[in-house]
Motif scaffolding. Structure first.
Motif, PDB file in Angstrom:
ATOM      1  N   SER A 251     -10.521  23.898  48.148  1.00  0.00           N
ATOM      2  CA  SER A 251      -9.540  24.099  47.224  1.00  0.00           C
ATOM      3  C   SER A 251     -10.565  24.742  46.017  1.00  0.00           C
ATOM      4  O   SER A 251     -11.809  24.359  46.153  1.00  0.00           O
ATOM      5  CB  SER A 251      -8.869  23.114  46.543  1.00  0.00           C
ATOM      6  OG  SER A 251      -7.972  23.353  45.422  1.00  0.00           O
ATOM      7  N   ASP A 252     -10.023  25.472  45.080  1.00  0.00           N
ATOM      8  CA  ASP A 252     -10.797  25.883  44.037  1.00  0.00           C
ATOM      9  C   ASP A 252     -10.905  24.404  42.896  1.00  0.00           C
ATOM     10  O   ASP A 252     -11.859  24.500  42.174  1.00  0.00           O
ATOM     11  CB  ASP A 252     -10.587  27.087  43.141  1.00  0.00           C
ATOM     12  CG  ASP A 252      -8.909  27.046  42.923  1.00  0.00           C
ATOM     13  OD1 ASP A 252      -8.231  26.133  43.242  1.00  0.00           O
ATOM     14  OD2 ASP A 252      -8.486  27.769  42.321  1.00  0.00           O
ATOM     15  N   HIS A 253     -10.307  23.304  43.227  1.00  0.00           N
ATOM     16  CA  HIS A 253     -10.374  22.036  42.255  1.00  0.00           C
ATOM     17  C   HIS A 253     -11.114  21.114  43.083  1.00  0.00           C
ATOM     18  O   HIS A 253     -11.151  21.284  44.539  1.00  0.00           O
ATOM     19  CB  HIS A 253      -8.889  21.666  42.114  1.00  0.00           C
ATOM     20  CG  HIS A 253      -8.238  22.696  41.047  1.00  0.00           C
ATOM     21  ND1 HIS A 253      -8.118  22.298  39.662  1.00  0.00           N
ATOM     22  CD2 HIS A 253      -7.526  23.609  41.264  1.00  0.00           C
ATOM     23  CE1 HIS A 253      -7.241  22.935  39.099  1.00  0.00           C
ATOM     24  NE2 HIS A 253      -6.953  24.086  39.940  1.00  0.00           N
ATOM     25  N   ALA A 254     -11.640  20.375  42.552  1.00  0.00           N
ATOM     26  CA  ALA A 254     -12.446  18.966  43.099  1.00  0.00           C
ATOM     27  C   ALA A 254     -11.345  17.940  42.739  1.00  0.00           C
ATOM     28  O   ALA A 254     -10.831  17.598  41.677  1.00  0.00           O
ATOM     29  CB  ALA A 254     -13.707  18.935  42.801  1.00  0.00           C
ATOM     30  N   PRO A 255     -11.437  16.892  43.539  1.00  0.00           N
ATOM     31  CA  PRO A 255     -10.395  15.713  43.317  1.00  0.00           C
ATOM     32  C   PRO A 255     -11.287  14.767  42.283  1.00  0.00           C
ATOM     33  O   PRO A 255     -12.355  14.695  42.131  1.00  0.00           O
ATOM     34  CB  PRO A 255     -10.361  14.955  44.509  1.00  0.00           C
ATOM     35  CG  PRO A 255     -11.497  15.336  45.424  1.00  0.00           C
ATOM     36  CD  PRO A 255     -11.831  16.914  44.982  1.00  0.00           C
TER      37      PRO A 255
END
Length: 263
Positions: A251-255
């Protein structure tokens, strides 16, 4: 059960990311409660079995090809809610609520918005107003409240890699910051800033520019907690393991993962 870990993660399509998430959980970081945004599928297409096989209870508020949120929890999910009685909150599938232990968890995917004066910007502003009103009621009903998710706003200069680059950019507009601050003023603290007041840490990096490798990002993803829950906060960090994978595609986000003494 001892400490409880809670994660917020914009997965940008759960079906594209499930293999990577399972690898992360199995190889890197077991998490007790997973809150996903932008799952981009209806509930029937959500890969529930993959998470249930690991012992998670699964609740989904899905939408075809767009938006969608889900909660996967090792602890029982009670009072699951996918409709909120407000047109702007219910029109798209952007919220899911559940009670875990003594804590009401509201998983949010706030609209991205647009330039000042545009229809998407107006929609985002109205969504924030309705979300604040709803959060105020939630805080009256529960001592422990956790609003978490992708809020699509970087609040402070330290929440972007270069404030000059983001001047006038969507996600860093003064009007957007004002709405997020108003939401927090209802009685919610930023868990990350509670423990890391001065640290620069981002949760989103543009795919197109390989920005992750230069750490040219924004902090758009938050865990916002009532004071009663903030007192239970033990640790919080952005886990870059999934974002730095080349395969499976990340994803382009990280958790963002927080640990609480109890919920």
């Amino acid at each position: 059960m001892g400490s409880i870990s809670v994660c917020t993660f914009n997965v940008n399509s759960i079906r594209s990311r499930v293999e990577l998430i399972l690898r992360w959980l199995n190889e890197k970081r077991p998490v007790d409660i997973l809150c996903f945004q932008e799952i981009k599928c209806e509930a029937a297409q959500f890969p529930a079995e993959a998470f249930e096989s690991l012992g998670y209870h699964v609740a989904v508020n899905g939408q075809k090809r767009l938006n969608g949120v889900a909660i996967c929890s090792k602890l029982p999910l009670e009072d699951v809610k996918t409709r909120f009685g407000v047109e702007i909150l219910d029109g798209q599938k952007r919220l899911i609520e559940a009670v875990v232990g003594e804590t009401a968890i509201l998983n949010c995917y706030v609209p991205r918005g647009g330039e000042e004066g545009s229809e998407p910007h107006t929609y985002k502003m109205a969504f924030y107003d309705a979300l604040r009103d709803y959060a105020e009621g939630l805080l009256r009903r529960h001592e422990k409240v956790l609003l978490l998710g992708d809020f699509n706003v970087a609040l402070e200069d330290q929440d972007v890699y270069d404030p000059d680059v983001f001047e006038g950019a969507v996600g860093f507009l003064p009007s957007e910051k004002e709405k997020l601050r108003a939401l927090m003023a209802a009685g919610l603290g930023d868990c990350f800033r509670r423990l890391h007041p001065d640290e620069r840490a981002f949760t989103w990096w543009d795919y197109r520019t390989a920005a992750i490798w230069r750490d040219e990002g924004m902090r758009l993803d938050y865990l916002l907690a009532s004071e009663g829950l903030c007192r239970e906060l033990q640790a919080i960090d952005v886990d870059l393991w999934t974002r730095r994978r080349r395969s499976p595609t990340p994803s382009d986000h990280a958790p963002v993962v927080a640990t609480f003494g109890s919920l």
